[in-house]
Design an enzyme around this catalytic site. Structure first.
Site, short mmCIF file in Angstrom:
data_model
loop_
_atom_site.label_atom_id
_atom_site.label_comp_id
_atom_site.label_asym_id
_atom_site.label_seq_id
_atom_site.Cartn_x
_atom_site.Cartn_y
_atom_site.Cartn_z
N GLY A 46 0.84 -1.19 0.00
CA GLY A 46 0.00 0.00 0.00
C GLY A 46 0.87 1.24 0.00
N GLN A 51 3.17 10.00 1.12
CA GLN A 51 4.49 9.35 1.23
C GLN A 51 5.41 9.71 0.07
OE1 GLN A 51 2.56 5.32 2.01
NE2 GLN A 51 4.53 5.11 3.03
N CYS A 91 6.07 -0.16 7.21
CA CYS A 91 5.71 0.99 6.37
C CYS A 91 6.91 1.37 5.50
CB CYS A 91 5.33 2.16 7.27
SG CYS A 91 4.90 3.64 6.37
N LEU A 92 6.66 1.67 4.24
CA LEU A 92 7.76 2.08 3.35
C LEU A 92 8.44 3.34 3.84
CD1 LEU A 92 6.15 1.47 -0.18
CD2 LEU A 92 7.90 0.08 0.95
N HIS A 133 -4.33 2.16 7.67
CA HIS A 133 -2.94 2.64 7.68
C HIS A 133 -2.73 3.74 6.63
CE1 HIS A 133 1.56 1.61 7.93
NE2 HIS A 133 1.49 2.37 6.85
N GLU A 134 -3.27 3.52 5.42
CA GLU A 134 -3.03 4.49 4.32
C GLU A 134 -3.81 5.79 4.54
OE1 GLU A 134 -0.55 3.70 2.75
OE2 GLU A 134 -0.58 1.53 2.95
N HIS A 137 -1.97 7.98 6.74
CA HIS A 137 -0.91 8.73 6.04
C HIS A 137 -1.46 10.04 5.46
CE1 HIS A 137 2.70 6.32 6.06
NE2 HIS A 137 2.11 5.25 5.58
NI NI Z 1 2.84 3.25 5.46
#
Ligand code: NI
Length: 186
Positions: A46, A51, A91-92, A133-134, A137
């Protein structure tokens, strides 16, 4: 294929709040597809526009094994939260770190598609976790915000240490540890 650079914690731009998209046009289409390219390249499941330093409410997700079932959510919004579930997340934007976060087990959410349809649907399991989660963000929130101050402190120290090591060695490369959660980088 165009991939964006992914911002990493503690970059303050991860704290910016994304604005709703009023007009779904070719620019939004391009951003969404470049976000998918970025997510696949980075090995995440995701990615939120925040991000990649774009403050627009766009989320991309692909939970499929073969990475061929992309989901593009424009202006996603959670309408109902039900139950609780503890899941290990990554998470990225917080590389090489995994921890347990409590989320709603079931959600009802709505979003717009690139062809301007409004969809209302339900999710549980990994999709429910991922959507929560997204959307966090897009609101400038990271999964590590849910951790205790002690754990956050430890993470901060770990990141400082990594930076020092990186400066010491030009050939520094991050070697991901064998971790069953590697497929859950959201
Ligand atoms: Ni993330």
């Amino acid at each position: 294929m165009t991939a964006f650079d992914v911002l990493h914690f503690p970059d303050e731009r991860l704290r910016l709040k994304a604005t709703p998209i009023r007009k779904i046009d070719s620019q939004i289409n391009d951003i969404a597809h470049n976000m998918l390219d970025t997510m696949y390249l980075e090995g995440g499941i995701g990615l939120a526009a925040t991000q990649v330093n774009i403050q627009k409410r766009i989320v991309v997700i692909d939970l499929s094994e073969n990475k061929d079932e992309p989901l593009i959510l424009i202006n996603p919004k959670i309408l109902k939260f039900e139950g609780k579930e503890n899941t290990q997340e990554g998470c990225l934007s917080v590389p090489d770190y995994f921890d347990t976060v409590e989320r709603a087990k079931n959600i009802e959410f709505c979003y717009e598609t690139l062809d301007k349809k409004t969809i209302t649907t339900k999710a549980d399991g990994l999709l429910a976790i991922c959507v929560q989660h997204e959307i966090d963000h897009l609101d400038g929130k990271l999964f590590i915000d849910y951790l205790s101050p002690l754990k956050r402190n430890r993470l901060r120290k770990k990141i400082d240490k990594q930076k020092t090591e990186l400066q010491r060695s030009k050939n520094y490369k991050s070697i991901p540890e064998e971790n069953e959660s590697l497929n859950k980088i959201l």
